[in-house]
Design a protein around this motif. Structure first.
Motif, PDB file in Angstrom:
ATOM      1  N   UNK A 197     -14.035  23.473  98.748  1.00  0.00           N
ATOM      2  CA  UNK A 197     -14.195  22.175  99.630  1.00  0.00           C
ATOM      3  C   UNK A 197     -15.627  21.747  99.885  1.00  0.00           C
ATOM      4  N   UNK A 198     -15.880  20.510  99.812  1.00  0.00           N
ATOM      5  CA  UNK A 198     -17.472  20.160 100.120  1.00  0.00           C
ATOM      6  C   UNK A 198     -18.044  19.792  98.886  1.00  0.00           C
ATOM      7  N   UNK A 199     -17.679  20.057  97.563  1.00  0.00           N
ATOM      8  CA  UNK A 199     -18.355  19.678  96.493  1.00  0.00           C
ATOM      9  C   UNK A 199     -17.825  18.460  95.875  1.00  0.00           C
ATOM     10  N   UNK A 200     -18.588  17.742  95.330  1.00  0.00           N
ATOM     11  CA  UNK A 200     -18.435  16.202  94.866  1.00  0.00           C
ATOM     12  C   UNK A 200     -17.266  16.444  93.777  1.00  0.00           C
ATOM     13  N   UNK A 201     -17.497  17.569  92.892  1.00  0.00           N
ATOM     14  CA  UNK A 201     -16.548  17.601  91.628  1.00  0.00           C
ATOM     15  C   UNK A 201     -15.650  18.900  91.891  1.00  0.00           C
ATOM     16  N   UNK A 202     -14.611  18.763  91.430  1.00  0.00           N
ATOM     17  CA  UNK A 202     -13.484  19.872  91.910  1.00  0.00           C
ATOM     18  C   UNK A 202     -13.892  21.183  91.184  1.00  0.00           C
ATOM     19  N   UNK A 203     -13.818  22.267  91.948  1.00  0.00           N
ATOM     20  CA  UNK A 203     -14.097  23.729  91.517  1.00  0.00           C
ATOM     21  C   UNK A 203     -13.190  24.490  92.044  1.00  0.00           C
ATOM     22  N   UNK A 204     -12.795  25.374  91.280  1.00  0.00           N
ATOM     23  CA  UNK A 204     -11.662  26.335  91.963  1.00  0.00           C
ATOM     24  C   UNK A 204     -12.323  27.932  91.695  1.00  0.00           C
ATOM     25  N   UNK A 205     -12.219  28.670  92.749  1.00  0.00           N
ATOM     26  CA  UNK A 205     -12.391  30.058  92.565  1.00  0.00           C
ATOM     27  C   UNK A 205     -11.090  30.684  91.975  1.00  0.00           C
ATOM     28  N   UNK A 206     -10.773  31.502  91.089  1.00  0.00           N
ATOM     29  CA  UNK A 206      -9.682  31.696  90.603  1.00  0.00           C
ATOM     30  C   UNK A 206      -9.479  33.215  90.466  1.00  0.00           C
ATOM     31  N   UNK A 207      -8.440  33.801  90.665  1.00  0.00           N
ATOM     32  CA  UNK A 207      -8.186  35.266  90.063  1.00  0.00           C
ATOM     33  C   UNK A 207      -7.042  35.015  89.169  1.00  0.00           C
TER      34      UNK A 207
END
Length: 117
Positions: free
Chosen positions: A77-87
């Motif tokens: 959350x809080x980034x302009x572009x979608x980013x995911x932390x993934x396992x």
């Protein structure tokens, strides 16, 4: 007596490089990407597609094709572009989404690419 090689993550790690620094220009916005995550995704080399569901900022696969473990993700959350932390299969990585023509692609920091069906 477990071997460290057998240790697998069952939660999502947010360590490492700041996600905003990894997401390439031209990736989907956070709002657009979040709405595009739910649904079926084609994984190269895997016959059956994987269905992803979103609950709040958590993403999880319905199926568990990665060593009997689900895809686990946390939306940054809080980034302009979608980013995911993934396992994925017990291994941590980062991911982002792009439109390539009409195709939506989920790209992983390990080079993996999934296509939305």
């Amino acid at each position: 007596m477990g071997d460290d090689g057998d240790v697998r993550l069952t939660t999502v790690s947010k360590d490492g490089e700041k996600l905003g620094n990894l997401i390439p220009a031209g990736s989907m916005s956070s709002t657009e990407g979040k709405s595009a995550i739910p649904g079926k995704w084609k994984i190269p080399g895997v016959q059956e597609p994987v269905e992803l569901k979103v609950s709040g900022s958590s993403v999880k696969s319905v199926q568990q094709p990665f060593g009997n473990q689900p895809f686990l993700g946390e939306i940054e959350e809080g980034e302009k572009m979608l980013g995911l932390h993934v396992t994925l299969g017990g291994f941590p990585m980062k991911a982002w989404m792009k439109k390539e023509g009409q195709q939506t692609v989920l790209t992983f920091s390990n080079g993996g690419r999934w296509s939305k069906l």
